[in-house]
Scaffold this active site. Structure first.
Site, PDB file in Angstrom:
ATOM      1  N   ASP A   1       0.826  -1.196   0.000  1.00 42.55           N
ATOM      2  CA  ASP A   1       0.000   0.000   0.000  1.00 42.55           C
ATOM      3  C   ASP A   1       0.869   1.258   0.000  1.00 42.55           C
ATOM      4  O   ASP A   1       1.890   1.316   0.684  1.00 42.55           O
ATOM      5  CB  ASP A   1      -0.894  -0.027   1.246  1.00 42.55           C
ATOM      6  CG  ASP A   1      -1.867   1.124   1.301  1.00 42.55           C
ATOM      7  OD1 ASP A   1      -2.721   1.225   0.402  1.00 42.55           O
ATOM      8  OD2 ASP A   1      -1.777   1.932   2.247  1.00 42.55           O
TER       9      ASP A   1
ATOM     10  N   GLU B   1       1.524  -0.622  -5.270  1.00 41.81           N
ATOM     11  CA  GLU B   1       0.548   0.424  -5.547  1.00 41.81           C
ATOM     12  C   GLU B   1       1.343   1.702  -5.782  1.00 41.81           C
ATOM     13  O   GLU B   1       1.680   2.422  -4.849  1.00 41.81           O
ATOM     14  CB  GLU B   1      -0.428   0.623  -4.384  1.00 41.81           C
ATOM     15  CG  GLU B   1      -1.504   1.655  -4.736  1.00 41.81           C
ATOM     16  CD  GLU B   1      -2.194   2.277  -3.533  1.00 41.81           C
ATOM     17  OE1 GLU B   1      -3.301   2.800  -3.707  1.00 41.81           O
ATOM     18  OE2 GLU B   1      -1.620   2.242  -2.428  1.00 41.81           O
TER      19      GLU B   1
END
Length: 689
Positions: free
Chosen positions: A446, A475
């Site tokens: 993330d 990400e």
């Protein structure tokens, strides 16, 4: 070993963070600049983690004095790429969501750019006059877009786009071979679109015993006698033209024989994988409270989809439904179950032949994490655990702090950024990596763009040394090929995602799909890169809700018939309308579910759909909306398939130049008519001859 890692490559307008690996928080680490270009006035700061900011092109060598000796870190700085001053401006009239009057009344405006080298959520626009917000920056060649988001909940939105002319990034790939008593490393350097032919630079790794005197370099080849090779050598190369490429790496293992390895490449299984993302707390639905046990009971359904990987949104302790505001990185959430129950779920998925990807959140914590509470309350041991907010980021919404607020992105005031200039933080996050790596098959990382490159490089080497098949999914929004350089295996393809949205909304023709695919090499991604293709995820509105069911089918068909790793977001296949809505078990769209199952099976059964390369096919639309139709062929050398997508609500009749069977492999029906092929959404056929 505390050595900081491989050579680093940057331009003179970039900063490179340098840090010891495997940090001992009680040890003393100091840096000194051992060598720099003659015209440089660069110096290094104090502390165990420093930031080198090259001021002239050339090679810089920093020395780290550590408990296990003195280590050299090479940083090669290239001239700054050609950039253009760009001004983005929006007014209330440009609002695409919400109430335009809110723009005039807005107190703040964050810039959410899709730039090649932009840190999301860290830049703020200024209000030049009431209702007009402006952001100015220098950008490299390429098409750049920016979203202006106003006030607390980012409502309303406004956007703008600009194209800067110039060459993209070149690319390079290394291959090794043995010729008698000599090892030859050859570099295949490829020019960028609109770029000139690049030169190649080879760089040895400061960690290895192989010395410059041992090798001979001529053009795009490096040669070294086998007898001069240490047990392990790592060769790095960069292609240099208008811009420099990301580096490629080749590892040479010498012993009884010579073996070559490409450490930056994804595991072989990843390029063929279909990913299924589960938003954990909505997957069980209204039948029972969500828990690992209840999810495990639904493994047969997941298996029936034919997917290879399940990616769970965070399963660790958090006060939020989505799980990204984490209060304990080392234990599972109380409401979901114990570590043993999670392990049982992983085992059940493994028994079904499905790998498990864990959502690794190490850019920030919840403000309710004990460490942040200690940080804010003045406990000395935690004073440097979190970033300090930059003066330029004058966020009005940070109601829990004054001028010394912690750093954050966007308006994420409840999830402060941790400070990677702290050895304590680096040790903490490496412990988190170690805690979960043995339990799962990969990490989806993330806010990967918020964590330093050097740390990701250490994480990759650490994980791959134990399990070369371990997966790292980034990400990075916007896309940034730098995270491919010995860091991540699979990458979000936001270009493809946004293009599919534009096609579905009627803002772009279906042929824009080809332009989106061409952006990967233009940005500098190597051909071997694996991109995750998707139409929605937990951060985005549902495609069906925004664009409709027929465009959804065509868009999903695109993700399964171009190269890359397709991803299905839970409920996408069941007709769930809300972004994070409850899974529809009782009243889901059975036909849509069957459509997804057939797409997964078709891709698994036909290697041509998993092969590299997409070739536009000649076609004409005899009936229907020509702007909504696109056709291409896919081939693995043994079989060639033609794919036709129709994003329109109405069926289209399409004539292909290719000689096809007319039998649609997806629906198992004949789609031929007197005028061509009848295409409702997705048709896949064999090309004859």
């Amino acid at each position: 070993m505390h050595h900081p890692g491989p050579p680093r490559f940057c331009t003179v307008d970039e900063s490179v963070e340098l840090a010891p690996r495997r940090p001992d928080v009680d040890a003393t680490f100091t840096w000194r600049l051992a060598d720099a270009p003659d015209d440089s006035s660069v110096s290094l700061g104090d502390g165990p983690v420093v930031h080198l900011e090259p001021d002239v092109p050339g090679t810089y060598r920093a020395e780290l004095v550590a408990p296990d000796g003195t280590h050299t870190q090479t940083v090669r700085a290239f001239p700054a790429s050609a950039r253009e001053a760009v001004r983005f401006s929006v007014t209330a009239d440009d609002v695409v969501e919400g109430d335009p009057d809110d723009v005039a009344d807005a107190e703040e405006c964050v810039v959410m750019g899709r730039f090649n080298d932009f840190t999301m959520g860290s830049h703020w626009a200024t209000e030049e006059r009431e209702g007009e917000w402006v952001f100015e920056t220098d950008l490299p060649p390429g098409t750049h877009s920016v979203i202006f988001a106003f006030d607390g909940e980012f409502d309303p939105f406004a956007d703008d786009e600009v194209t800067v002319d110039g060459a993209g990034r070149p690319r390079v790939e290394l291959q090794g071979r043995r010729e008698g008593d000599t090892v030859v490393v050859s570099a295949d350097a490829r020019a960028a679109p609109e770029g000139s032919d690049p030169d190649v630079e080879f760089h040895l790794d400061d960690r290895d015993a192989l010395a410059d005197a041992d090798v001979t370099i001529a053009g795009d080849e490096l040669r070294v006698p086998v007898e001069s090779l240490p047990v392990l050598s790592r060769i790095h190369a960069v292609a240099v033209a208008e811009q420099h490429s990301i580096a490629d790496t080749l590892t040479i293992h010498a012993g009884d024989d010579v073996a070559f390895e490409r450490p930056a490449d994804a595991p072989e299984w990843a390029s063929d994988a279909t990913i299924y993302e589960i938003f954990v707390r909505e997957f069980v639905g209204d039948i029972a409270e969500t828990s690992f046990e209840e999810i495990e009971r639904r493994v047969p359904y997941i298996e029936s989809l034919g997917v290879d990987v399940v990616w769970f949104t965070p399963v660790v302790q958090s006060p939020t439904r989505h799980g990204y505001h984490i209060t304990d990185l080392f234990d599972t959430a109380n409401d979901l179950g114990t570590r043993e129950a999670f392990a049982s779920l992983v085992d059940a998925l493994h028994d079904a032949g499905i790998r498990v990807v864990f959502d690794l959140v190490i850019n920030h914590t919840s403000r309710d994490h004990p460490y942040f509470q200690f940080h804010r309350s003045g406990v000395p041991e935690y004073a440097d655990h979190y970033e300090r907010i930059p003066e330029s980021q004058n966020v009005t919404g940070v109601d829990w702090a004054g001028d010394d607020a912690a750093g954050l992105y966007f308006n994420w005031t409840k999830i402060p950024n941790v400070n990677y200039d702290s050895l304590d933080v680096r040790r903490w996050m490496l412990d988190v990596v170690d805690e979960w790596a043995g339990e799962v098959d990969g990490f989806r990382c993330d806010v990967a763009w918020g964590v330093p490159h050097g740390f990701w490089k250490e994480v990759r080497e650490r994980l791959k040394a134990e399990n070369s098949d371990f997966l790292l999914l980034d990400e990075t929004v916007p896309r940034d090929p730098s995270f491919r350089e010995n860091e991540f295996d699979v990458h979000y393809d936001t270009d493809f995602y946004f293009t599919l949205r534009d096609i579905g909304n009627g803002e772009a023709p279906a042929t824009a799909l080809f332009d989106a695919l061409e952006l990967s090499p233009r940005r500098g991604y190597p051909d071997r890169s694996v991109h995750m293709r998707y139409v929605e995820n937990h951060d985005e509105d549902r495609y069906r809700d925004e664009c409709g069911e027929t465009p959804l089918r065509a868009a999903v068909g695109a993700t399964f018939t171009v190269p890359g790793a397709p991803m299905i977001y839970y409920g996408q296949e069941r007709g769930v309308e809300d972004q994070r809505g409850t899974m529809r078990w009782h009243d889901g769209d059975a036909a849509l579910t069957d459509f997804h199952r057939r797409l997964v099976a078709l891709r698994n059964d036909h290697a041509a759909l998993r092969a590299p390369g997409v070739d536009p096919a000649g076609w004409s639309v005899r009936e229907g909306d020509a702007e909504k139709v696109v056709a291409y062929t896919r081939s693995d050398g043994d079989e060639t398939l033609a794919v036709v997508l129709n994003f329109a609500v109405e069926d289209a009749t399409v004539a292909l130049d290719a000689d096809v069977t007319g039998h649609d492999l997806l629906s198992a029906t004949d789609v031929t008519t007197d005028d061509g092929l009848r295409v409702a959404d997705v048709v896949v056929m064999r090309v004859e001859g």
